[in-house]
Motif scaffolding. Structure first.
Motif, PDB file in Angstrom:
ATOM      1  N   UNK A   8      -7.784   3.203 -70.202  1.00 25.29           N
ATOM      2  CA  UNK A   8      -8.485   2.039 -70.733  1.00 25.29           C
ATOM      3  C   UNK A   8      -7.528   0.873 -70.558  1.00 25.29           C
ATOM      4  N   UNK A   9      -8.009  -0.182 -69.916  1.00 25.03           N
ATOM      5  CA  UNK A   9      -7.165  -1.355 -69.701  1.00 25.03           C
ATOM      6  C   UNK A   9      -7.785  -2.519 -70.454  1.00 25.03           C
ATOM      7  N   UNK A  10      -6.944  -3.172 -71.248  1.00 20.26           N
ATOM      8  CA  UNK A  10      -7.429  -4.246 -72.113  1.00 20.26           C
ATOM      9  C   UNK A  10      -6.300  -5.224 -72.407  1.00 20.26           C
ATOM     10  N   UNK A  57      -2.658  -4.064 -71.274  1.00 20.54           N
ATOM     11  CA  UNK A  57      -2.075  -2.741 -71.506  1.00 20.54           C
ATOM     12  C   UNK A  57      -2.979  -1.663 -70.952  1.00 20.54           C
ATOM     13  N   UNK A  58      -2.349  -0.575 -70.539  1.00 20.50           N
ATOM     14  CA  UNK A  58      -3.075   0.641 -70.159  1.00 20.50           C
ATOM     15  C   UNK A  58      -2.912   1.600 -71.322  1.00 20.50           C
ATOM     16  N   UNK A  59      -4.022   2.128 -71.798  1.00 17.48           N
ATOM     17  CA  UNK A  59      -4.018   3.017 -72.964  1.00 17.48           C
ATOM     18  C   UNK A  59      -4.594   4.364 -72.553  1.00 17.48           C
ATOM     19  N   UNK A  60      -3.938   5.428 -72.999  1.00 15.57           N
ATOM     20  CA  UNK A  60      -4.404   6.785 -72.761  1.00 15.57           C
ATOM     21  C   UNK A  60      -4.255   7.551 -74.063  1.00 15.57           C
ATOM     22  N   UNK A  61      -5.340   8.115 -74.545  1.00 18.54           N
ATOM     23  CA  UNK A  61      -5.335   8.858 -75.810  1.00 18.54           C
ATOM     24  C   UNK A  61      -4.760   8.030 -76.964  1.00 18.54           C
ATOM     25  N   UNK A  66       1.428   1.797 -70.410  1.00 21.48           N
ATOM     26  CA  UNK A  66       1.910   0.827 -69.436  1.00 21.48           C
ATOM     27  C   UNK A  66       1.431  -0.559 -69.768  1.00 21.48           C
ATOM     28  N   UNK A  67       2.075  -1.548 -69.159  1.00 23.34           N
ATOM     29  CA  UNK A  67       1.611  -2.920 -69.328  1.00 23.34           C
ATOM     30  C   UNK A  67       1.901  -3.721 -68.075  1.00 23.34           C
ATOM     31  N   UNK A 122       5.586   1.177 -66.803  1.00 25.92           N
ATOM     32  CA  UNK A 122       5.025   2.426 -67.293  1.00 25.92           C
ATOM     33  C   UNK A 122       5.985   3.075 -68.266  1.00 25.92           C
ATOM     34  N   UNK A 123       5.449   3.640 -69.326  1.00 32.37           N
ATOM     35  CA  UNK A 123       6.279   4.368 -70.281  1.00 32.37           C
ATOM     36  C   UNK A 123       6.940   5.559 -69.590  1.00 32.37           C
TER      37      UNK A 123
END
Length: 193
Positions: A8-10, A57-61, A66-67, A122-123
């Protein structure tokens, strides 16, 4: 994570400021490690400097993985506050750290009528699927006809990803980043024409 992972990118929110500042310092720590003893201190030093509305930001779970930031080439995405840096590192070290952060996060050597994209952070630093998803998202927004990014000349994986997405190297230049350490960068251009 695989290339099939869906993120999810927001837009980044104010409550994400701490994580974002930590990731920014983490991404540049190889250049800053002689000046900044702990990543956390660097994150605190720039926490209030980020212009949040320019970040995604990129969100997963439910976790930020990442940003990326997008700025017009006239203004930046970070406004360093010397007093915050001084609070974390003291008067003597603050000037050197400020100069290093300014050279790493500054926007220079770039045409003014464009979008400037910061390489996705990326984390999990070796994961290109996060970077690719963030870059595709930014480019799909079509806010500018040209986009620029800088990438270190020795970051082959990053350069390959940018070339895969249509970026081309247009200029090479050096930046002194810390303690007389110079890094050669490539200015990469993406044109929507």
């Amino acid at each position: 994570m695989s290339d099939m992972t869906k993120f999810d990118i927001m837009p980044l929110t104010e409550s994400d400021r701490g994580v974002a500042s930590y990731l920014m310092i983490y991404s540049a720590y190889e250049y800053l490690n002689k000046l900044i003893p702990k990543i956390e201190l660097g994150g605190l030093a720039i926490k209030n400097s980020l212009i949040i509305r320019k970040f995604y930001k990129a969100v997963l779970d439910g976790k930020i993985v990442g940003l990326i930031y997008l700025s017009d080439c006239r203004s930046g995405y970070i406004e360093l506050d010397y007093s915050d840096i001084r609070k974390q590192f003291g008067i003597i070290k603050a000037k050197k750290i400020y100069k290093a952060l300014e050279s790493i996060f500054g926007i220079k050597n770039i045409p003014k009528e464009c979008g400037y994209i910061g390489y996705p952070i990326s984390a999990e630093s070796m994961d290109t699927s996060v970077a690719e998803a963030l870059l595709k998202y930014i480019l799909s927004q079509k806010k500018y006809s040209k986009y620029y990014m800088k990438v270190s000349n020795n970051e082959f994986t990053k350069r390959e990803l940018l070339e895969k997405l249509g970026f081309k190297a247009v200029k090479e230049y050096e930046i002194e980043e810390s303690l007389n350490q110079k890094t050669t960068y490539l200015l990469m251009e993406y044109s929507d024409n």
